[in-house]
Design an enzyme around this catalytic site. Structure first.
Site, PDB file in Angstrom:
ATOM      1  N   HIS A  84       0.816  -1.216   0.000  1.00 16.80           N
ATOM      2  CA  HIS A  84       0.000   0.000   0.000  1.00 16.80           C
ATOM      3  C   HIS A  84       0.852   1.269   0.000  1.00 16.80           C
ATOM      4  CE1 HIS A  84       0.167  -0.113   4.549  1.00 16.80           C
ATOM      5  NE2 HIS A  84       0.079   1.184   4.415  1.00 16.80           N
ATOM      6  N   ASP A 220       1.091  -7.735   2.120  1.00 15.81           N
ATOM      7  CA  ASP A 220       1.238  -6.295   1.882  1.00 15.81           C
ATOM      8  C   ASP A 220       2.714  -5.881   1.703  1.00 15.81           C
ATOM      9  OD1 ASP A 220       0.861  -3.591   1.765  1.00 15.81           O
ATOM     10  OD2 ASP A 220      -0.449  -3.471   3.514  1.00 15.81           O
ATOM     11  N   SER A 658       4.020   2.133   8.434  1.00 18.44           N
ATOM     12  CA  SER A 658       3.795   1.137   7.395  1.00 18.44           C
ATOM     13  C   SER A 658       5.086   0.901   6.646  1.00 18.44           C
ATOM     14  CB  SER A 658       2.735   1.619   6.418  1.00 18.44           C
ATOM     15  OG  SER A 658       1.486   1.313   6.943  1.00 18.44           O
TER      16      SER A 658
END
Ligand code: ASP
Length: 724
Positions: A84, A220, A658
């Site tokens: 992402h 991810d 992240s």
């Protein structure tokens, strides 16, 4: 007396244990945490994590783009981050013919890696406490305005000196609301290329339904490579550039992840508000979040319906829907957590305690007696300011046509002059053409009608500009169907009187032929009036709210400073501000509700169990399924023969973390942080170890996808894979 001393000691012990997982620590001061980290299992030292004298882990951690973290995983500049985090860049490289988002992409040679203009990565060279220099000439008599000017001027001097004597960039940031200042010296690399990304069915498996949720099965990750000039220095893209040769990269462990294992997350957390007063927490949970959630529900409903019907629209709207939905879901979890953990009440008690402490000492009372009441009174104004700005930013600017077409058109052309018209027309046309590449008008029409209906029916009439009160229903904004009909009429009217706003084919033609006089006449059109009236309220209220925030920050500076002397034996950590931090904790499951226990890891079996060929987010790639059927997991299976996918731990993380490396006791990479559990998203305000968990991709699943699924042996070969 003796009894109460014992009680104090007991509370202090419990307190320090309970805080073991909380904290986003400045790497510079990690030596203060070293003993605790080692007691949790860490086998290295603080100096191994961050050092200015020799290479340390920090040399392998980077700010990826503007708001994520990435880490080096090979001697040739290979970078691992989240899927992402690179999503919009991969989307920009994708077309219907080469749909890398949907199908994935793997460069089999370096020559196939795709340059990504605009994408940068930034490394921290070192950080330094510059509080004394920044606050030079500031004393107790310095007024706030003067203080800010001194801070600005002193900071500029320090930065200029550093930048004129080194090849690096520097930035100075305030900590603890300006009680302390640190300088960050950094180096940014500008040639970053796409190396590999799994198909969306892996990299975004579970989509928005699973986002922020546990159990989780999202692969991810994406892979990138940093290129430098021939001398190893950052450079703009050039075919002559060479892969970076870093001094430090993370070995990747396939040794496994077990409950209670030590974990350290090293990255760039964006924003937290641990010192918020109860009033601020209440505004977040009961004003800001509910309005934004409702407005975003409207947008997502419209987008999803059309995205599910047409892959072309899915491609156009995926990244937009992702970013809208990310906050939408997080805020729901945050408000729920705040409610269930009674955070407002907890903070109120802390404030009462603070007030008692202040009032017990005449000098303190004299200095700080009015602090909390003054903050309360500021928050009263702030509450209504936030309500107004949230309604307008979410509802008015939630309409793409208003944000991307009407807004620049009116600000630059209609309200400009002949000169600004001539200077900006071509730029506006070019931006508009780019915007149209991923614009689908029926979605936007639905957003326009429903968002503005929501705005007009939810606000008190006194908050609506007089010129717009005509859009309210007969019961003064009470009748939703009536308001909705008016919004539909307004859109239709716009399609005939100002078709260039609603008709993509006409805008370019209109603007290319128009002159300033013609455009200026639009100032009184209905849509421009609506936009102008709301925008004016927004700008006025926003600037008032910024003033209130500045006032509050000044009070927080005193509040936090006082808290530090009140609790002088406690080790404080500063709120996140997108600077490099270390957080450590342990792998651990948790109980999200009575009678429910979450395990600490998930497996490929769970992906197959979630499979639903009719739901886009739960489609499973046939090749992945074949590997599962054959249990062809190679060396990446756990001791039970399962293929681990993700795990949770008690690391205190937030947005910006992240892509952060998750490190084990030996300093090896065991995962990549990508999310938090929904029940714990209030951790930005109130970390609670009983329900706050970060979610990481297990390094073994990442390696399995690169190796077995993608067959990218070239990439596996350049990594350092270890067993411990
Ligand atoms: N998903 C977040 C991010 O994008 C991470 C988090 O908030 O925990 O940075």
């Amino acid at each position: 007396m003796r009894k109460s001393l014992l009680l104090t000691l007991l509370i202090a012990t419990i307190f320090s244990i309970a805080r073991a997982d909380e904290g986003m620590w400045l790497p510079l001061f990690l030596k203060y945490n070293e003993a605790e980290m080692q007691s949790l299992g860490f086998k290295l030292t603080a100096e191994d994590v961050y050092s200015v004298n020799h290479h340390s882990m920090k040399d392998a951690v980077m700010l990826f783009g503007g708001g994520c973290t990435g880490e080096l995983i090979s001697s040739q500049g290979l970078v691992l981050t989240n899927h992402h985090c690179g999503y919009s860049n991969v989307q920009a490289h994708s077309t219907m013919e080469h749909n890398y988002l949907q199908d994935g992409f793997w460069a089999k040679t370096m020559a196939e890696e795709i340059p990504t203009p605009g994408l940068t990565v930034t490394f921290l060279i070192y950080m330094e406490d510059v509080t004394r220099q920044v606050l030079k000439d500031v004393n107790s008599n310095t007024g706030e305005k003067e203080r800010q000017e001194l801070v600005k001027r002193n900071s500029e001097t320090i930065i200029a000196k550093l930048e004129s004597t080194t090849p690096f960039k520097a930035a100075i940031k305030p900590f603890y609301y300006g009680n302390q200042y640190f300088m960050f010296v950094t180096q940014t690399y500008r040639d970053v290329r796409l190396v590999g990304v799994p198909p969306e069915s892996i990299g975004k498996f579970g989509g928005d339904s699973d986002n922020w949720m546990w159990p989780r099965h999202t692969g991810d990750f994406s892979l990138w490579r940093i290129y430098t000039d021939k001398n190893g220095q950052p450079a703009d893209y050039s075919p002559d550039n060479v892969p970076m040769k870093p001094a430090k990269w993370f070995p990747i462990s396939i040794g496994g992840v077990n409950e209670e294992d030590f974990t350290l997350v090293f990255g760039y957390p964006g924003t937290t508000h641990q010192f918020y007063l109860s009033d601020a927490v209440d505004i977040v949970a009961n004003v800001q979040n509910p309005i934004a959630i409702q407005a975003r529900t409207i947008r997502l409903d419209a987008m999803k319906r059309y995205m599910n019907q047409d892959p072309r629209i899915r491609l156009m709207y995926s990244a937009k829907a992702n970013s809208i939905s990310n906050g939408w879901k997080k805020w729901q979890g945050e408000s729920k957590g705040i409610r269930e953990c009674n955070v407002v009440e907890k903070k109120q008690k802390e404030e009462q305690d603070f007030i008692r402490w202040v009032n017990a000492d005449p000098t303190l009372k004299d200095e700080l007696g009015n602090l909390i009441p003054e903050m309360r009174s500021l928050y009263k104004d702030y509450r209504s300011q936030v309500q107004t700005t949230t309604y307008i930013s979410e509802c008015l600017f939630g309409v793409e046509m208003i944000q991307k077409v009407v807004h620049p058109f009116v600000r630059t052309l209609v309200q400009g002059d002949e000169a600004s018209f001539a200077a900006n027309r071509d730029k506006i046309i070019a931006n508009y053409q780019k915007f149209c590449e991923s614009y689908y008008q029926p979605i936007d029409k639905e957003c326009f009608v429903n968002l503005l209906t929501y705005y007009f029916t939810s606000q008190d009439i006194s908050q609506i500009p007089t010129a717009l009160q005509k859009y309210c229903g007969g019961d003064l904004c009470g009748a939703e169907s009536e308001v909705k009909a008016k919004m539909e009429q307004l859109w239709e009217k716009m399609s005939t009187t100002a078709p260039y706003f609603t008709d993509q084919t006409k805008f370019v033609d209109y603007l290319s032929k128009a002159n300033y006089k013609k455009v200026a006449k639009l100032a009184n059109s209905e849509i421009v009036t609506l936009y102008n009236e709301l925008f004016k309220v927004y700008v006025d209220t926003y600037s008032k709210s910024r003033e209130t925030e500045k006032e509050l920050d000044k009070h927080y500076r005193d509040y936090v400073n006082a808290l530090m002397s009140k609790e002088s034996d406690k080790v404080f950590y500063p709120d996140a501000n997108l600077t490099l931090r270390v957080t450590y904790g342990q792998v651990s499951g948790f109980s999200p509700a009575d009678g429910v226990q979450y395990a600490h890891y998930t497996t490929l079996d769970g992906i197959i169990a979630k499979e639903d060929p009719d739901v886009y987010d739960y489609k499973v790639d046939p090749k992945l399924k074949q590997l599962w059927e054959k249990k062809d997991y190679g060396r990446y299976a756990n001791s039970k023969g399962e293929l681990p996918v993700a795990f949770i731990a008690s690391n205190h993380t937030t947005g910006g973390n992240s892509g952060s490396p998750v490190i084990n006791a030996n300093g090896h990479l065991i995962g990549t942080n990508f999310d938090r559990v929904w029940e714990g998203t209030m951790s930005d305000i109130n970390y609670d170890v009983s329900r706050c968990r970060n979610i990481s991709l297990d390094a073994r699943y990442f390696l399995f996808i690169v190796d077995k699924f993608a067959g990218a042996q070239n990439l596996i070969d350049e990594m350092t894979i270890v067993e411990d």
